[in-house]
Design a protein around this motif. Sequence first.
Motif, PDB file in Angstrom:
ATOM      1  N   ARG A  16     -58.270   8.685  67.772  1.00 27.81           N
ATOM      2  CA  ARG A  16     -56.941   8.114  68.045  1.00 27.81           C
ATOM      3  C   ARG A  16     -55.891   8.721  67.124  1.00 27.81           C
ATOM      4  O   ARG A  16     -54.769   9.013  67.542  1.00 27.81           O
ATOM      5  CB  ARG A  16     -56.970   6.591  67.910  1.00 27.81           C
ATOM      6  N   ALA A  19     -55.102  12.208  68.369  1.00 24.70           N
ATOM      7  CA  ALA A  19     -54.296  12.134  69.591  1.00 24.70           C
ATOM      8  C   ALA A  19     -52.863  11.720  69.264  1.00 24.70           C
ATOM      9  O   ALA A  19     -51.902  12.267  69.822  1.00 24.70           O
ATOM     10  CB  ALA A  19     -54.923  11.168  70.585  1.00 24.70           C
ATOM     11  N   GLY A  20     -52.708  10.777  68.348  1.00 22.63           N
ATOM     12  CA  GLY A  20     -51.385  10.332  67.950  1.00 22.63           C
ATOM     13  C   GLY A  20     -50.564  11.439  67.307  1.00 22.63           C
ATOM     14  O   GLY A  20     -49.336  11.465  67.410  1.00 22.63           O
ATOM     15  N   ALA A  21     -51.254  12.366  66.649  1.00 21.40           N
ATOM     16  CA  ALA A  21     -50.585  13.511  66.021  1.00 21.40           C
ATOM     17  C   ALA A  21     -50.373  14.652  67.019  1.00 21.40           C
ATOM     18  O   ALA A  21     -49.779  15.666  66.685  1.00 21.40           O
ATOM     19  CB  ALA A  21     -51.406  13.993  64.828  1.00 21.40           C
ATOM     20  N   GLY A  22     -50.911  14.469  68.241  1.00 18.93           N
ATOM     21  CA  GLY A  22     -50.738  15.493  69.271  1.00 18.93           C
ATOM     22  C   GLY A  22     -51.829  16.543  69.308  1.00 18.93           C
ATOM     23  O   GLY A  22     -51.697  17.558  69.986  1.00 18.93           O
ATOM     24  N   TRP A  23     -52.912  16.306  68.586  1.00 25.04           N
ATOM     25  CA  TRP A  23     -54.024  17.264  68.541  1.00 25.04           C
ATOM     26  C   TRP A  23     -55.169  16.739  69.408  1.00 25.04           C
ATOM     27  O   TRP A  23     -55.834  15.770  69.061  1.00 25.04           O
ATOM     28  CB  TRP A  23     -54.498  17.471  67.113  1.00 25.04           C
ATOM     29  N   THR A  24     -55.392  17.377  70.526  1.00 32.07           N
ATOM     30  CA  THR A  24     -56.434  16.943  71.454  1.00 32.07           C
ATOM     31  C   THR A  24     -57.492  18.012  71.687  1.00 32.07           C
ATOM     32  O   THR A  24     -58.450  17.773  72.409  1.00 32.07           O
ATOM     33  CB  THR A  24     -55.812  16.558  72.806  1.00 32.07           C
ATOM     34  N   GLN A  28     -56.429  23.701  68.366  1.00 36.18           N
ATOM     35  CA  GLN A  28     -55.173  23.293  67.732  1.00 36.18           C
ATOM     36  C   GLN A  28     -55.374  23.050  66.236  1.00 36.18           C
ATOM     37  O   GLN A  28     -54.440  23.200  65.452  1.00 36.18           O
ATOM     38  CB  GLN A  28     -54.628  22.024  68.380  1.00 36.18           C
TER      39      GLN A  28
END
Length: 69
Positions: A16, A19-24, A28
């Motif tokens: 989570r 994902a919140g930091a934009g790394w999926t 990356q």
Amino acid sequence: MSDMDIPRAVPAPARRALAGAGWTRLDQLTAVTERELRALHGMGPKAIGVLRAALRDRGLSLAGEQVDP
């Protein structure tokens, strides 16, 4: 699951946080330092170890680290 997705072995709080930091995707994380990861709430040593191992398996590493041959 794509070969570059964040591994399922990464604990849910860490997933989570990523994902919140934009790394999926793992690729990356090659632009992210361990210090940046540790700053995320929910990211612990176990998660970083899993991520580091997954990156290493693909010949990649966190920013500022070298891939062991």
